[in-house]
Design a protein around this motif. Structure first.
Motif, PDB file in Angstrom:
ATOM      1  N   GLY A  69       0.789  -1.280   0.081  1.00  0.00           N
ATOM      2  CA  GLY A  69       0.033  -0.135   0.021  1.00  0.00           C
ATOM      3  C   GLY A  69       0.518   1.241   0.000  1.00  0.00           C
ATOM      4  O   GLY A  69       0.233   2.280   0.167  1.00  0.00           O
ATOM      5  N   LYS A  70       2.155   1.219  -0.200  1.00  0.00           N
ATOM      6  CA  LYS A  70       2.989   2.322  -0.394  1.00  0.00           C
ATOM      7  C   LYS A  70       3.158   3.004  -1.686  1.00  0.00           C
ATOM      8  O   LYS A  70       3.257   4.315  -1.633  1.00  0.00           O
ATOM      9  CB  LYS A  70       4.614   1.918   0.018  1.00  0.00           C
ATOM     10  CG  LYS A  70       4.693   1.298   1.471  1.00  0.00           C
ATOM     11  CD  LYS A  70       6.189   1.137   1.478  1.00  0.00           C
ATOM     12  CE  LYS A  70       6.459   0.383   2.970  1.00  0.00           C
ATOM     13  NZ  LYS A  70       7.975  -0.030   2.997  1.00  0.00           N
ATOM     14  N   LEU A  71       2.532   2.436  -2.793  1.00  0.00           N
ATOM     15  CA  LEU A  71       2.477   2.883  -3.963  1.00  0.00           C
ATOM     16  C   LEU A  71       1.085   2.629  -4.757  1.00  0.00           C
ATOM     17  O   LEU A  71       0.547   1.489  -4.712  1.00  0.00           O
ATOM     18  CB  LEU A  71       3.430   2.293  -4.687  1.00  0.00           C
ATOM     19  CG  LEU A  71       3.833   2.765  -6.220  1.00  0.00           C
ATOM     20  CD1 LEU A  71       4.245   4.440  -6.398  1.00  0.00           C
ATOM     21  CD2 LEU A  71       4.756   1.915  -6.843  1.00  0.00           C
ATOM     22  N   ASN A  72       0.566   3.745  -5.280  1.00  0.00           N
ATOM     23  CA  ASN A  72      -0.896   3.361  -6.036  1.00  0.00           C
ATOM     24  C   ASN A  72      -0.659   4.379  -7.264  1.00  0.00           C
ATOM     25  O   ASN A  72       0.282   5.224  -7.444  1.00  0.00           O
ATOM     26  CB  ASN A  72      -2.118   3.517  -5.032  1.00  0.00           C
ATOM     27  CG  ASN A  72      -1.917   5.114  -4.346  1.00  0.00           C
ATOM     28  OD1 ASN A  72      -1.652   5.966  -5.062  1.00  0.00           O
ATOM     29  ND2 ASN A  72      -2.040   5.059  -3.276  1.00  0.00           N
ATOM     30  N   SER A  73      -1.906   4.312  -7.891  1.00  0.00           N
ATOM     31  CA  SER A  73      -1.771   5.048  -9.380  1.00  0.00           C
ATOM     32  C   SER A  73      -1.977   6.807  -8.881  1.00  0.00           C
ATOM     33  O   SER A  73      -1.967   7.516  -9.728  1.00  0.00           O
ATOM     34  CB  SER A  73      -3.384   4.870  -9.782  1.00  0.00           C
ATOM     35  OG  SER A  73      -4.546   4.898  -9.238  1.00  0.00           O
ATOM     36  N   GLU A  74      -2.066   7.075  -7.712  1.00  0.00           N
ATOM     37  CA  GLU A  74      -2.416   8.564  -6.998  1.00  0.00           C
ATOM     38  C   GLU A  74      -0.850   9.062  -6.810  1.00  0.00           C
ATOM     39  O   GLU A  74      -0.658  10.202  -6.674  1.00  0.00           O
ATOM     40  CB  GLU A  74      -3.112   8.604  -5.968  1.00  0.00           C
ATOM     41  CG  GLU A  74      -4.703   8.435  -6.344  1.00  0.00           C
ATOM     42  CD  GLU A  74      -5.288   8.889  -7.524  1.00  0.00           C
ATOM     43  OE1 GLU A  74      -5.023  10.333  -7.531  1.00  0.00           O
ATOM     44  OE2 GLU A  74      -6.045   8.194  -8.340  1.00  0.00           O
ATOM     45  N   LYS A  75       0.060   8.125  -6.608  1.00  0.00           N
ATOM     46  CA  LYS A  75       1.300   8.566  -5.963  1.00  0.00           C
ATOM     47  C   LYS A  75       2.392   8.124  -6.934  1.00  0.00           C
ATOM     48  O   LYS A  75       2.357   7.418  -7.996  1.00  0.00           O
ATOM     49  CB  LYS A  75       1.802   7.816  -5.103  1.00  0.00           C
ATOM     50  CG  LYS A  75       2.417   8.280  -3.938  1.00  0.00           C
ATOM     51  CD  LYS A  75       2.454   7.735  -2.606  1.00  0.00           C
ATOM     52  CE  LYS A  75       3.425   8.503  -1.354  1.00  0.00           C
ATOM     53  NZ  LYS A  75       3.141   7.841  -0.021  1.00  0.00           N
ATOM     54  N   SER A  76       3.414   9.020  -7.140  1.00  0.00           N
ATOM     55  CA  SER A  76       4.474   8.791  -8.099  1.00  0.00           C
ATOM     56  C   SER A  76       5.931   8.035  -7.508  1.00  0.00           C
ATOM     57  O   SER A  76       6.317   8.442  -6.371  1.00  0.00           O
ATOM     58  CB  SER A  76       4.930  10.307  -8.633  1.00  0.00           C
ATOM     59  OG  SER A  76       5.870  10.035  -9.700  1.00  0.00           O
ATOM     60  N   LEU A  77       6.262   7.129  -8.193  1.00  0.00           N
ATOM     61  CA  LEU A  77       7.499   6.539  -7.860  1.00  0.00           C
ATOM     62  C   LEU A  77       8.606   7.485  -8.101  1.00  0.00           C
ATOM     63  O   LEU A  77       8.694   8.227  -9.224  1.00  0.00           O
ATOM     64  CB  LEU A  77       7.822   5.261  -8.512  1.00  0.00           C
ATOM     65  CG  LEU A  77       8.877   4.390  -8.134  1.00  0.00           C
ATOM     66  CD1 LEU A  77       8.539   2.929  -8.184  1.00  0.00           C
ATOM     67  CD2 LEU A  77       9.967   4.779  -8.971  1.00  0.00           C
ATOM     68  N   LEU A  78       9.724   7.486  -7.338  1.00  0.00           N
ATOM     69  CA  LEU A  78      10.726   8.386  -7.118  1.00  0.00           C
ATOM     70  C   LEU A  78      11.992   7.680  -7.024  1.00  0.00           C
ATOM     71  O   LEU A  78      11.967   6.771  -6.038  1.00  0.00           O
ATOM     72  CB  LEU A  78      10.525   9.567  -6.317  1.00  0.00           C
ATOM     73  CG  LEU A  78      11.918  10.451  -6.454  1.00  0.00           C
ATOM     74  CD1 LEU A  78      12.070  11.341  -7.571  1.00  0.00           C
ATOM     75  CD2 LEU A  78      11.779  11.441  -5.155  1.00  0.00           C
ATOM     76  N   ASP A  79      12.996   7.888  -7.843  1.00  0.00           N
ATOM     77  CA  ASP A  79      14.335   7.427  -7.552  1.00  0.00           C
ATOM     78  C   ASP A  79      15.381   8.131  -8.331  1.00  0.00           C
ATOM     79  O   ASP A  79      15.034   8.872  -9.345  1.00  0.00           O
ATOM     80  CB  ASP A  79      14.309   5.805  -7.951  1.00  0.00           C
ATOM     81  CG  ASP A  79      15.380   5.036  -6.938  1.00  0.00           C
ATOM     82  OD1 ASP A  79      16.184   5.676  -6.198  1.00  0.00           O
ATOM     83  OD2 ASP A  79      15.405   3.832  -6.874  1.00  0.00           O
ATOM     84  N   ALA A  94       4.665   1.785 -16.676  1.00  0.00           N
ATOM     85  CA  ALA A  94       3.820   2.069 -17.719  1.00  0.00           C
ATOM     86  C   ALA A  94       2.832   0.945 -17.921  1.00  0.00           C
ATOM     87  O   ALA A  94       1.689   1.116 -18.104  1.00  0.00           O
ATOM     88  CB  ALA A  94       4.462   2.475 -18.920  1.00  0.00           C
ATOM     89  N   ALA A  95       3.276  -0.191 -17.817  1.00  0.00           N
ATOM     90  CA  ALA A  95       2.524  -1.436 -18.058  1.00  0.00           C
ATOM     91  C   ALA A  95       1.085  -1.655 -16.955  1.00  0.00           C
ATOM     92  O   ALA A  95       0.171  -1.934 -17.149  1.00  0.00           O
ATOM     93  CB  ALA A  95       3.429  -2.738 -18.101  1.00  0.00           C
ATOM     94  N   ALA A  96       1.887  -1.117 -15.836  1.00  0.00           N
ATOM     95  CA  ALA A  96       0.909  -1.254 -14.422  1.00  0.00           C
ATOM     96  C   ALA A  96       0.044   0.143 -14.217  1.00  0.00           C
ATOM     97  O   ALA A  96      -1.061  -0.345 -13.705  1.00  0.00           O
ATOM     98  CB  ALA A  96       1.781  -1.485 -13.362  1.00  0.00           C
ATOM     99  N   GLY A  97       0.389   1.152 -14.659  1.00  0.00           N
ATOM    100  CA  GLY A  97      -0.444   2.263 -14.536  1.00  0.00           C
ATOM    101  C   GLY A  97       0.217   3.017 -13.364  1.00  0.00           C
ATOM    102  O   GLY A  97      -0.581   3.606 -12.762  1.00  0.00           O
ATOM    103  N   ILE A  98       1.440   3.225 -13.275  1.00  0.00           N
ATOM    104  CA  ILE A  98       1.978   4.032 -12.297  1.00  0.00           C
ATOM    105  C   ILE A  98       2.715   5.069 -12.588  1.00  0.00           C
ATOM    106  O   ILE A  98       3.445   5.100 -13.835  1.00  0.00           O
ATOM    107  CB  ILE A  98       3.128   3.132 -11.279  1.00  0.00           C
ATOM    108  CG1 ILE A  98       2.290   2.223 -10.783  1.00  0.00           C
ATOM    109  CG2 ILE A  98       3.640   3.857 -10.260  1.00  0.00           C
ATOM    110  CD1 ILE A  98       1.244   2.431  -9.718  1.00  0.00           C
TER     111      ILE A  98
END
Length: 311
Positions: A69-79, A94-98
């Motif tokens: 639950g740390k990442l969803n379609s409303e949050k952006s992955l950053l690295d 992209a394939a998952a919708g993130i």
């Protein structure tokens, strides 16, 4: 209710993506190196979604974050990334919708920038003089300023990085060699490939030797590799794992790309050539055995290097 449905759909999509990760072939090196008593085999890691070895940790990091639950379609992955992990994140996401935001040194290759933009990544450019160390510092700063906007993946400290190789690369190598692997050889960047694969192989056979490869200077030309004496050392790095540490000369490795192309039919990246150079050094030091290494990616993102070599 809408949020629950969206989360369920996201988990379903990431499970489908997982079918496109791993299970890469082992390629026998037969002409660049020849010895009837010593085999050298290389994992062709670009033959999976994301086109590099980084697909494994990228997928594992994203899946774990979604599951928890740390990442969803409303949050952006950053690295922070030098390129390959970022491209792997981008393809999987992209394939998952993130959504993905990446801190990338400004001197990253044109191909990397183009690929990231094609996947819709938000690129935050950082100083070309600070490499991935500078990109890491910028990513941490962004998270501190807006923690609700981002999920900070932090590939250099995330155990899901090396665990991806523990659960996939290690078992694959052991199975594909019918348990005959005697040596595992790999360069150190985030160190996830080396740590995860070595840890699992040693559980399967404690006699397997692990050799870590290091660039021989801070100003090396091996994309993704770290000169541990001068760089920010990844938190997942375990300096007690290697049976041996070898230094690799960047130019010697890059020049080997020619032979690999003309004798093996593979056009590989500088880091892949460096891994093979290390594997050859190990093979020349033993009387018999099976040496396995990893070809992290092919040459498709290194047009400038290839053009200089073959002009």
């Amino acid at each position: 209710m809408i949020t629950e449905i969206a989360d369920t759909q996201l988990k379903h999509r990431i499970a489908q993506v997982g079918q496109l990760i791993g299970n890469t072939p082992l390629f026998p090196i037969q002409r660049v190196y020849q010895n009837p008593k010593v085999k050298i085999l290389a994992k062709l890691e670009w033959q999976q979604l994301g086109s590099s070895v980084k697909a494994r940790p990228a997928f594992n990091i994203i899946k774990d974050a979604i599951d928890k639950g740390k990442l969803n379609s409303e949050k952006s992955l950053l690295d922070a990334t030098s390129g390959n992990t970022g491209i792997a994140y981008a393809a999987v996401a992209a394939a998952a919708g993130i959504n993905v935001s990446l801190c990338l040194p400004e001197n990253a290759s044109r191909e990397r920038k183009t690929m990231l933009k094609s996947y819709g990544v938000n690129i935050i450019y950082t100083s070309p003089f600070d490499g991935t160390d500078g990109a890491q510092l910028e990513a941490k700063s962004l998270v501190e300023k807006d923690p609700l906007k981002y999920y900070y993946a932090d590939q250099y400290a995330n155990d899901n990085n090396w665990l991806a190789h523990y659960h996939s690369t290690g078992p694959e190598i052991f199975q594909q060699t019918d348990g005959e692997v005697t040596h595992f050889v790999a360069g150190l960047g985030t160190t996830g490939t080396f740590r995860g694969t070595t840890t699992r192989l040693r559980e399967l056979n404690p006699d397997i030797k692990a050799v870590a490869l290091h660039p021989d200077s801070a100003m090396h030309g091996l994309e993704g590799w770290k000169h541990m004496e001068t760089a920010i050392v990844p938190k997942i790095y375990n300096d007690q794992l290697a049976d041996e540490n070898l230094l690799i000369d960047s130019m010697e490795a890059i020049n080997l790309i020619k032979d690999i192309a003309r004798l093996e039919g593979l056009l590989v990246s500088p880091s892949a050539a460096a891994n093979l150079l290390g594997a050859i050094k190990v093979a020349n030091s033993i009387d018999e055995g099976t040496v396995v290494t990893v070809f992290p990616d092919d040459a498709s993102k290194y047009s400038e290097v290839i053009e200089r070599l073959f002009k």
